[in-house]
Enzyme design. Structure first.
Site, PDB file in Angstrom:
ATOM      1  NE  ARG A 265      -1.732   1.925   3.497  1.00 44.05           N
ATOM      2  CZ  ARG A 265      -1.528   1.739   4.809  1.00 44.05           C
ATOM      3  NH1 ARG A 265      -2.119   0.747   5.453  1.00 44.05           N
ATOM      4  NH2 ARG A 265      -0.730   2.552   5.477  1.00 44.05           N
ATOM      5  CG  HIS A 269      -6.161   2.758   6.421  1.00 41.76           C
ATOM      6  ND1 HIS A 269      -6.488   1.500   5.979  1.00 41.76           N
ATOM      7  CD2 HIS A 269      -7.262   3.233   7.046  1.00 41.76           C
ATOM      8  CE1 HIS A 269      -7.751   1.229   6.328  1.00 41.76           C
ATOM      9  NE2 HIS A 269      -8.230   2.265   6.974  1.00 41.76           N
ATOM     10  CE1 TYR A 278       1.537   2.624   8.619  1.00 39.55           C
ATOM     11  CE2 TYR A 278       0.318   4.258   9.904  1.00 39.55           C
ATOM     12  CZ  TYR A 278       0.478   3.524   8.736  1.00 39.55           C
ATOM     13  OH  TYR A 278      -0.398   3.686   7.707  1.00 39.55           O
TER      14      TYR A 278
END
Lengths: 366, 354
Positions: A265, A269, A278
């Site tokens: 990805r 998100h 993160y």
């Protein structure tokens, strides 16, 4: 990863490979993979076309989100090979069970792109005719639509129709109990369902190694007594080949399969995410180097199947689609509050009719 | 007329539905050769084959999830949750998909499926076998939630639930599985979304459903000995709620008590009290009261008799309906007074103590 190597016995038949199946490497060179056959040239071109158009659609949806015209948009950027390769592997009569991140798969399937975005625009919970496109609504609760595919194919078999289903799910979804139940039901019922796990490495902020101790997610198939395949999810040719093969097996009565596609990805998100909290930007750059579009383009150019004009035509098609989407979503929507009560039951109950009237009165007074 | 137990009536309903409609499928845990732990599906696999009535893997979410898919593609699955509390793993499927699919797809994908759930206590079951889970389902928009109290209704309502274009949570009062009643083969009773008056009375209305209807009727019989003429309404449908029947009864009697097995706090009875109060306020001679289970996890079988509402507790509650206000005879037959704003006031509003 070492656990498999330490097994004393040879791998049982059908054991997924630790190294993902790859037909085209990241430089666009063909890889000789004896068990899997490359799609023909026409399909390869179609895969590239779908990915070029899909990426442009994805960019447009992202822009619309930044303009406040979509409530939210979970990007498919980086996962085009999985979504286009998977969707193009379906027969016309097959069904697709997408999640909220699978807009590009739906566009590839032929669903009206504006209708694909209805959920994310916030106009209704699903915008397209599921029966017409043979695409279930985009599913938000993870893995919960997987058992629907099992039931739907069971129903089709009862009607004498040879319908297979492709369920799209993410790496995080494989931790859900519903994934387990769906795999198991599919196995026991020998259902013609292929579960395509797009392992994009991150479930929002949680890396895949915190989801599973399995050697690969495809290895989960072993426990259900079904076939598992591990594929390079940025290699559209490999995804198409593996999914097509699994769907053909399913239609031939050989039962379901779990396919893990290794992908990434690239974007956050959703627009509301903060990936710098993160994950390292160098990881994203590394995966950009494995871009699914570049890879297939390089192969097709090297083999003389694609020139600048052909690529420009694909880009123009994507641009035209983006323009149409932009134009159709430029105005304000006229939504009918009456519709809130129209579909809850086949016919509204007395209570819903009362509440509809109360809302009408409220709006008239406002 | 044939005398059948409720379990036999349900079996007959499934049998007739399977025979009449090729799209009907029955599956779940142990519903095949065993015939279900309560024998509701007894003999169906033998009669209709493994294709029509079968055992599935032991996974309630998967059972309901696959039923969603089957219903999406034109079948009419009837699935069983073996016990109330064993239905909880399927809760997400029920709430997020069964209840919402038709609405989500603007009617494009209706889900004509039935989820049968034996519910309630009174059979000496150990933990997780006696829950009253109706409020969870009734609170969820998009579900029809019904519960029969008699064998004749069990037959008719299950047939209607299977024929319904909407998903139906069909709650079977397991302590009444063995109670007998006359069932006319093939006969339909009132539509399943209607409440019915089981006993006509004038002094107060007992509103009950499922397992408590029999208890309410027993209470009415006992109250009769004490000079009270009690009306008993069997709700049958918890969602949607039949306001018309319930309102008419309470407006007539002026007093009402709701009875259920489930814990009282936040229970289904609270909704009934609210609705009755909103619609009958000027007709009420006393607050609408509830009799329910205590607000405790369902007790172990040797203590369940203390938890379940029985005739005595319901009689005690009826006694708290402010009967002292009756010292002025209600003028129910008097002409209505008309207020200046045109509202018709019920005659007994003018009473002392009303």
């Amino acid at each position: 990863m070492k656990r498999i190597d330490e097994r004393p016995a040879p791998a049982p038949p059908g054991l997924p490979s630790l190294e993902p199946v790859r037909l085209v490497d990241r430089h666009g060179r063909r890889v000789d993979t004896p068990l899997y056959q490359s799609p023909g040239n026409a399909v390869l071109l179609e895969l590239l076309r779908g990915m070029v158009v899909g990426r442009r659609f994805d960019q447009q949806a992202g822009a619309l989100t930044r303009q406040g015209r979509l409530a939210v948009y979970p990007s498919s950027h980086g996962q085009e090979a999985c979504q286009v390769g998977g969707a193009l592997a379906l027969d016309e009569g097959d069904w697709l069970f997408p999640t909220y991140r699978d807009s590009v798969a739906l566009v590839t399937r032929g669903v009206d792109p504006v209708e694909v975005l209805t959920l994310l625009r916030g106009n209704w919970h699903s915008g397209y005719d599921s029966n017409r496109y043979r695409c279930a609504p985009q599913c938000t609760p993870l893995a919960t639509n997987a058992s629907h595919a099992v039931g739907l194919t069971y129903a089709a078999r009862r009607k004498g129709e040879n319908v297979a289903a492709l369920v799209l799910m993410g790496d995080g979804a494989t931790s859900e109990g519903d994934a387990h139940e769906a795999y198991n039901f599919a196995a026991v019922w020998n259902a013609p369902v292929v579960f395509l796990i797009q392992n994009n490495q991150w479930a929002i902020s949680v890396p895949v190694h915190k989801q599973s101790k399995a050697p690969t997610l495809a290895h989960k198939a072993i426990g259900y007594g079904i076939r598992g395949h591990h594929v390079d999810g940025n290699d559209a040719a490999a995804v198409h080949s593996v999914v097509s093969g699994a769907l053909a097996d399913a239609r031939a009565g050989k039962g379901p399969a779990i396919i893990e596609a290794q992908t990434y990805r690239i974007d956050p998100h959703t627009n509301a995410d903060a990936p710098q909290r993160y994950r390292d930007a160098t990881e994203v750059d590394r995966w950009r180097g494995r871009d699914p579009l570049n890879r297939l383009e390089a192969l097709l150019r090297a083999e003389g199947l694609l020139d600048d004009d052909a690529l420009a035509a694909m880009a123009a098609e994507g641009e035209a689609l983006a323009t149409r989407v932009r134009e159709r979503m430029a105005g304000e929507d006229t939504l009918d509050p009456d519709e809130l009560f129209a579909h809850v039951f086949a016919s509204p109950t007395a209570q819903l009719l009362e509440q509809r009237q109360a809302l009408r009165d409220e709006l008239r007074e406002a | 007329m044939t005398e059948l137990t409720m379990a036999q009536a349900l079996n007959l309903a499934l049998r007739d539905a399977l025979a009449e409609d090729e799209r009907v499928l029955v599956y779940g845990e142990d519903v095949g050769p065993l015939g279900g732990v309560f024998r509701v599906t007894d003999g169906l696999t033998e009669a209709f084959g493994e294709d029509r009535c079968f055992d599935s893997p032991l996974a309630e979410s998967g059972i309901v999830g696959t039923a969603v898919g089957m219903a999406m593609y034109g079948q009419r699955p009837v699935v069983e949750m073996q016990f109330d509390a064993f239905g909880y793993p399927a809760f997400e499927q029920v709430v997020s998909h069964v209840a919402k699919m038709g609405n989500r797809t603007r009617g494009g994908l209706r889900l004509p499926l039935v989820i049968r759930i034996p519910y309630g206590g009174g059979i000496g079951g150990v933990e997780h076998h006696s829950d009253s889970s109706e409020a969870y389902y009734a609170h969820t928009p998009g579900l029809r939630v019904v519960t029969p109290a008699t064998p004749a209704d069990a037959y008719s309502m299950l047939r209607e639930a299977i024929e319904s274009p909407d998903p139906v949570v069909f709650l079977e009062p397991k302590r009444r599985y063995w109670s007998k009643g006359e069932v006319e083969p093939g006969a339909r009773t009132e539509p399943m979304d209607r409440a019915v008056v089981r006993r006509v009375g004038t002094d107060a209305t007992l509103i009950a459903y499922g397992p408590m209807v029999t208890t309410a009727l027993d209470t009415a019989a006992a109250a009769s000995a004490e000079g009270l003429d009690i009306e008993v309404v069997d709700l049958r449908s918890l969602a949607p709620f039949d306001d018309a029947t319930v309102t008419a009864s309470v407006r007539k009697t002026g007093r009402a008590v709701v009875v259920h097995e489930a814990s009282t706090f936040g229970g289904y009875g609270a909704e009934v009290v609210a609705r009755v109060t909103e619609r009958c306020f000027h007709y009420l001679d006393a607050p609408v009261l509830r009799v329910g289970g205590f607000d405790i996890p369902y007790p172990p079988p040797k203590l369940e008799e203390h938890h379940l509402p029985g005739v005595d507790r319901i009689l005690d509650t009826l006694a708290r309906l402010q009967w002292e206000s009756r010292w002025v005879e209600p003028e129910r037959s008097a002409p209505s007074a008309v207020a200046p704003n045109g509202l018709v006031l019920p005659a007994h509003d003018t009473r002392v103590n009303a």
